[in-house]
Each structure stands twice: as C-alpha cells, then as structure tokens.
Design an enzyme around this catalytic site. Structure first.
Site, PDB file in Angstrom:
ATOM      1  N   ARG A 234       0.538  -1.267  -0.010  1.00 26.41           N
ATOM      2  CA  ARG A 234      -0.002  -0.093  -0.003  1.00 26.41           C
ATOM      3  C   ARG A 234       0.843   1.194   0.069  1.00 26.41           C
ATOM      4  O   ARG A 234       1.916   1.337   0.691  1.00 26.41           O
ATOM      5  CB  ARG A 234      -0.878  -0.073   1.190  1.00 26.41           C
ATOM      6  CG  ARG A 234      -2.003  -0.858   0.973  1.00 26.41           C
ATOM      7  CD  ARG A 234      -3.293  -0.452   0.070  1.00 26.41           C
ATOM      8  NE  ARG A 234      -4.472  -1.129  -0.101  1.00 26.41           N
ATOM      9  CZ  ARG A 234      -4.442  -2.244  -1.209  1.00 26.41           C
ATOM     10  NH1 ARG A 234      -3.528  -2.611  -1.821  1.00 26.41           N
ATOM     11  NH2 ARG A 234      -5.355  -3.034  -1.099  1.00 26.41           N
ATOM     12  N   GLU A 263      -3.987   7.189  -5.723  1.00 31.35           N
ATOM     13  CA  GLU A 263      -4.140   6.648  -7.174  1.00 31.35           C
ATOM     14  C   GLU A 263      -5.355   7.068  -7.905  1.00 31.35           C
ATOM     15  O   GLU A 263      -6.530   7.126  -7.396  1.00 31.35           O
ATOM     16  CB  GLU A 263      -4.102   5.091  -7.082  1.00 31.35           C
ATOM     17  CG  GLU A 263      -2.780   4.517  -6.367  1.00 31.35           C
ATOM     18  CD  GLU A 263      -2.874   2.967  -6.171  1.00 31.35           C
ATOM     19  OE1 GLU A 263      -3.867   2.253  -6.559  1.00 31.35           O
ATOM     20  OE2 GLU A 263      -1.678   2.491  -5.634  1.00 31.35           O
ATOM     21  N   HIS A 282      -0.128  -0.106  -9.955  1.00 28.69           N
ATOM     22  CA  HIS A 282      -1.226  -1.039  -9.245  1.00 28.69           C
ATOM     23  C   HIS A 282      -1.619  -2.179  -9.929  1.00 28.69           C
ATOM     24  O   HIS A 282      -2.645  -2.669 -10.085  1.00 28.69           O
ATOM     25  CB  HIS A 282      -2.431  -0.327  -8.549  1.00 28.69           C
ATOM     26  CG  HIS A 282      -2.852  -0.967  -7.305  1.00 28.69           C
ATOM     27  ND1 HIS A 282      -3.507  -0.367  -6.460  1.00 28.69           N
ATOM     28  CD2 HIS A 282      -2.609  -2.470  -7.014  1.00 28.69           C
ATOM     29  CE1 HIS A 282      -3.762  -1.268  -5.225  1.00 28.69           C
ATOM     30  NE2 HIS A 282      -3.104  -2.318  -5.573  1.00 28.69           N
TER      31      HIS A 282
END
Length: 325
Positions: A234, A263, A282
C-alpha cells in the site's frame, strides 16, 4: 423483487462467468466499474437497493454504510481492505470480507520482476534507447544480495522460494509469531536490522495506523545508499516526499512502486520525474489467472456471506445476526 448485487471491480463485466454465477444464484447484477476515483455520494447512488457488493478499492465510509440500509455484505476482490471502514460496517450490520492470498503468486512474480528491473535499470535503459541513445552502463546481479521482506503473509511467503532461486539471502521483519512461521530459509530480524542489511527492501504488510508512513525519513536513513525499495503493498506505508528526497540526494539508489498514496498518481506528486524511481499502475495482482480466481472466489464469498456463512469475513463474529438473506 429480485435482490441486486453491485459489482465495481473493473475487470468483471456483464455476462462473464462471475456474472453468470451470481445470476444463477438468484440475484440481479449492477456493474459500475471503478476506474480512477469515486466520490462517496456517487457510490451511495449506485448502491441504492443493493443487498451485496463485490468491490474494488471503493471508499466504503461510515457515511456510505449509513446511507445504504439494504446492504448486508461487501467483498473486496483482493487482499487489502483499508478503503473499507470495517467498524462502521459492523455497526451497520454489514459483513466485510477480503480474499487473503488470492493473488499471492501473481504479486510474488511481479515483485521479482521489479527487483530485476531495478537491478538492471531496465526501464531507464529502454527509455534512453527510445530517445535515440544506446546506454552501456553496468547493472547488478541479484545473486549474493540480501532481500528484506517487511511482512510475512501469503505474498511474502511466495516470494521466498523465488528469491532463493536467484541466490538472494532473505531477511524478514514480521509480527507473525515464531509458531506460525514454519521451517523456512529466512532469518527473522527486527526492523532496524532489516533496514540496515537489505540491498532490496520489499513491502508486504497491511496498511494500518501502525504502518502508515512506517518507511519515513528516519527509516530511509537507516538503509544502504545502494539499496532499492520495492512496494507492492500500500502506498501510504511510505512517506513519498521523504523517499523522493532520499533518491534525489543519492541517499538511496532507487525505488519501484506499484502503489502510491493517491491513485492514479497526481500530477503534483513528489514521486514524479525522480531519476531512479519508477511508478507503476497497481498491477501486481493483475494477471489473467489471479483475476479469474479473485472474481470467482469473491462471488462465492459474497453468496456465502449473504447466506450467513462467510468464509473470510473480517467482522461476521461481531454481527448480532449474520443470516441476512
């Protein structure tokens, strides 16, 4: 009236095998894929009338749960659940599940790819060739180096045999008690030693109040100047401004970040345009195999939770009556 389920995971679509599974179980489905960000008000609107939700990184806040009275179960199609206010869900009588280990192999392979990319400067070299250059600077081999793992969940455990195959020595800092570690070729150390000894530090811990900005300026100062940081966990575990400063000033060799605090990456992020830092979108758990497993496992978990029999609920034991269907 047929009960409705919301699906926001962006790789799930109407008519796919997950959709068919849910519809054959007697539910209607509502697909609203999450791409980018979504405000709580919008989420409340698309949850209207839904008894369950199969979600991506939705901001499931106390406000959302308070304004979605029919909701009974939420399932994250992944491991992390920091975007879900589990305490608020519990108060609202909503079961919240994640899928531990569902993409462990995908993330482990990706972690090794990032190590190789950093060690051999692959992204930088490709960019320079694209720009007309022909760089010939040397890189580094993984063999003989030390990999530090922060966390020892399913993904970190899957990294270990891959790292050992490349000739890396593996250290780990974890809260997992000795009885739960197994007999593995890993040396368990405290965090200061992990930071000081690692040539590559790879993050595999959950985001909690205790781990938020755990890798801050002080932690980075303990690392070797030639070390690289790898983050597939994270983004908020890392103080991004401190990381950017450390790499810019030559106090850390570089970083490969699959996740960031916000994000998509904001235009004004301190991580932008820092030589040595590469930011990805990601993707660590996004393989065809992991997506299929996550979708199907998530759908089965959602159906089980709505029947009062969740397998991976984070809070079912706190709900007064979880047979809500």
């Amino acid at each position: 009236m047929t009960p409705t389920l919301l699906i926001t995971t962006d790789y799930l679509a109407p008519g796919d095998e997950v959709d068919r599974l849910l519809r054959e179980a007697g539910y209607a489905t509502r697909h609203r894929p999450l791409r980018g960000t979504r405000e709580p008000g919008e989420l409340v609107a698309i949850l209207d009338g839904c008894v369950g939700a199969l979600i991506a990184n939705e901001p499931m806040t106390a406000e959302v749960f308070a304004r979605a009275p029919e909701l009974r179960a939420v399932v994250r199609t992944g491991v992390g659940y920091d975007s879900v206010d589990v305490e608020a869900a519990t108060k609202a009588g909503v079961s919240v599940s994640n899928l531990p280990g569902v993409n462990a192999n995908a993330v482990a392979e990706y972690t090794m790819a990032l190590l190789l990319a950093q060690a051999r400067r692959l992204v930088t070299v490709a960019a320079e060739v694209r720009a007309g250059g022909w760089p010939r600077e040397d890189g580094h081999e993984l063999r003989g180096k030390t990999l530090g793992l922060l966390g020892y969940g399913a993904t970190a455990r899957a990294v270990v045999p891959l790292a050992r195959a490349f000739g890396l020595t593996v250290l780990c800092t974890t809260g997992v008690p000795e009885s739960g570690r197994g007999d593995v070729p890993v040396r368990f150390v405290d965090l200061p030693e992990l930071l000081a000894e690692s040539d590559f530090l790879s993050l595999h811990t959950a985001l909690t109040p205790a781990t938020r900005h755990l890798i801050d300026a002080a932690a980075l100062a303990r690392m070797k100047p030639a070390a690289h940081l790898i983050n597939t966990a994270r983004g908020a575990i890392v103080d991004e401004a401190a990381l950017a400063a450390a790499v810019r000033e030559g106090r850390l060799a570089g970083a490969a970040l699959d996740v960031t605090g916000t994000e998509p990456l904001p235009a004004d992020s301190p991580l932008r345009d820092v030589p040595g830092i590469t930011v990805y979108s990601h993707l660590a758990g996004q393989t065809a195999e992991a997506r299929r497993e996550a979708g199907l496992d998530g759908a089965r978990e959602l159906l089980a939770a709505l029947q009062g029999r969740p397998r991976c609920s984070l809070n079912a034991h706190l709900l007064p009556d979880n047979d809500r269907r």
